[in-house]
Design a protein around this motif. Sequence first.
Motif, PDB file in Angstrom:
ATOM      1  N   ILE A  25       0.009  -0.347  -4.337  1.00 25.73           N
ATOM      2  CA  ILE A  25      -0.432  -1.655  -3.153  1.00 25.73           C
ATOM      3  C   ILE A  25      -2.250  -1.682  -2.846  1.00 25.73           C
ATOM      4  CG2 ILE A  25      -0.759  -1.672  -0.386  1.00 25.73           C
ATOM      5  CD1 ILE A  25       2.025  -0.044  -0.771  1.00 25.73           C
ATOM      6  N   LEU A  26      -2.894  -0.670  -3.109  1.00 25.71           N
ATOM      7  CA  LEU A  26      -4.476  -0.994  -2.927  1.00 25.71           C
ATOM      8  C   LEU A  26      -4.366  -1.339  -4.514  1.00 25.71           C
ATOM      9  CD1 LEU A  26      -4.931   2.938  -2.834  1.00 25.71           C
ATOM     10  CD2 LEU A  26      -5.605   1.839  -0.680  1.00 25.71           C
ATOM     11  N   GLU A  27      -4.126  -1.583  -5.341  1.00 26.52           N
ATOM     12  CA  GLU A  27      -4.636  -1.947  -6.234  1.00 26.52           C
ATOM     13  C   GLU A  27      -4.324  -4.446  -6.022  1.00 26.52           C
ATOM     14  OE1 GLU A  27      -2.725  -3.542 -10.807  1.00 26.52           O
ATOM     15  OE2 GLU A  27      -2.237  -1.413  -9.969  1.00 26.52           O
ATOM     16  N   LEU A  35      -3.509  -5.092  -2.805  1.00 24.16           N
ATOM     17  CA  LEU A  35      -4.392  -5.370  -1.613  1.00 24.16           C
ATOM     18  C   LEU A  35      -5.496  -6.622  -1.573  1.00 24.16           C
ATOM     19  CD1 LEU A  35      -3.252  -4.559   1.229  1.00 24.16           C
ATOM     20  CD2 LEU A  35      -5.371  -2.946   1.275  1.00 24.16           C
ATOM     21  N   LEU A  64      -3.964 -10.158  -1.108  1.00 26.00           N
ATOM     22  CA  LEU A  64      -2.616 -10.046  -0.839  1.00 26.00           C
ATOM     23  C   LEU A  64      -4.032 -10.635   0.678  1.00 26.00           C
ATOM     24  CD1 LEU A  64       0.525  -7.538  -0.745  1.00 26.00           C
ATOM     25  CD2 LEU A  64       0.048  -9.906  -2.095  1.00 26.00           C
ATOM     26  N   LEU A  65      -4.621  -9.892   1.094  1.00 25.50           N
ATOM     27  CA  LEU A  65      -6.339  -9.515   1.534  1.00 25.50           C
ATOM     28  C   LEU A  65      -6.387 -11.725   1.160  1.00 25.50           C
ATOM     29  CD1 LEU A  65      -7.405  -6.531   1.844  1.00 25.50           C
ATOM     30  CD2 LEU A  65      -6.066  -7.963   3.455  1.00 25.50           C
ATOM     31  N   THR A 104       7.811  -4.844  -3.967  1.00 21.86           N
ATOM     32  CA  THR A 104       6.374  -3.967  -3.131  1.00 21.86           C
ATOM     33  C   THR A 104       5.355  -5.163  -2.504  1.00 21.86           C
ATOM     34  OG1 THR A 104       6.190  -1.837  -4.706  1.00 21.86           O
ATOM     35  CG2 THR A 104       4.025  -2.643  -3.298  1.00 21.86           C
ATOM     36  N   PRO A 105       4.898  -6.190  -3.073  1.00 22.91           N
ATOM     37  CA  PRO A 105       4.514  -7.573  -2.965  1.00 22.91           C
ATOM     38  C   PRO A 105       5.006  -8.233  -1.727  1.00 22.91           C
ATOM     39  CG  PRO A 105       3.738  -7.102  -4.939  1.00 22.91           C
ATOM     40  CD  PRO A 105       5.192  -6.683  -4.792  1.00 22.91           C
ATOM     41  N   VAL A 115       4.510  -5.635   1.634  1.00 21.49           N
ATOM     42  CA  VAL A 115       3.327  -5.086   2.103  1.00 21.49           C
ATOM     43  C   VAL A 115       3.560  -6.852   2.429  1.00 21.49           C
ATOM     44  CG1 VAL A 115       0.641  -5.309   1.575  1.00 21.49           C
ATOM     45  CG2 VAL A 115       2.452  -4.455  -0.009  1.00 21.49           C
ATOM     46  N   PHE A 145       2.344  -8.002   7.026  1.00 23.16           N
ATOM     47  CA  PHE A 145       0.611  -8.384   7.013  1.00 23.16           C
ATOM     48  C   PHE A 145       1.561  -9.859   8.589  1.00 23.16           C
ATOM     49  CE2 PHE A 145      -1.912  -7.364   3.253  1.00 23.16           C
ATOM     50  CZ  PHE A 145      -2.691  -6.843   3.732  1.00 23.16           C
TER      51      PHE A 145
END
Length: 213
Positions: free
Chosen positions: A4-6, A8, A11-12, A182-183, A186, A190
């Motif tokens: 997720i941190l990878e 992020l 996606l942000l 997972t994407p 997330v 959002f």
Amino acid sequence: MEYILEILPVLLKGLGISLKIYVTVIVLILPLAILVAIGKVSGPQILKKILHLYTWIWRGTPLLLQLFFVYYAFPYFGITLSPFACVILAFVLNIAAYEAEIIRAGIESIDKGQYEAAKALGMSYWQTMRRIIIPQTVRRVLPATCNEAILTFKDTALVATVTLGDLMRSAKELVFADYRITPFIVAFAFYLLISSILVQLFAKLEKKYSIYE
């Protein structure tokens, strides 16, 4: 969590594009919708027919199809726009058509006596609209307008169908590249977070202006 941190940052970045689209559309919609509504209420007959045709077409066809038409069909007519401009144009024309009908109904709900009172005070038509009718109309249509604004943010996911790297497209590309769901999860979070913030903001706005009713 490491994955997720990878993903992020990607996606942000997509979320930033979605928010840019949303803010631009919201800023442009209201002036256009007000002008269309006033034109439908008190414009010359030919203008009323043109505006009726506009709202009929853009309310009667899917936003996704309109987006495809602006993006893919405009070049055939010699009109070349950037992907961002295509998205903004399609969204503004679509949502302004709905908002114009909401505002038109709001204008027509104002008691006719207020027009007569303003005329007796020597106000012109546009002074009456600007100082008396439009402020009351905005308060009356605020709940429906806020609801439309919330739906607009969720509709920005449709731009994933064209070459614009919004949140939905970014998530989809990550899913196809990494074969992990997972994407999408997330991105779901959002969309839910931003929509919830908008709901709270617009609820406060409605509460504030309902005092004057």
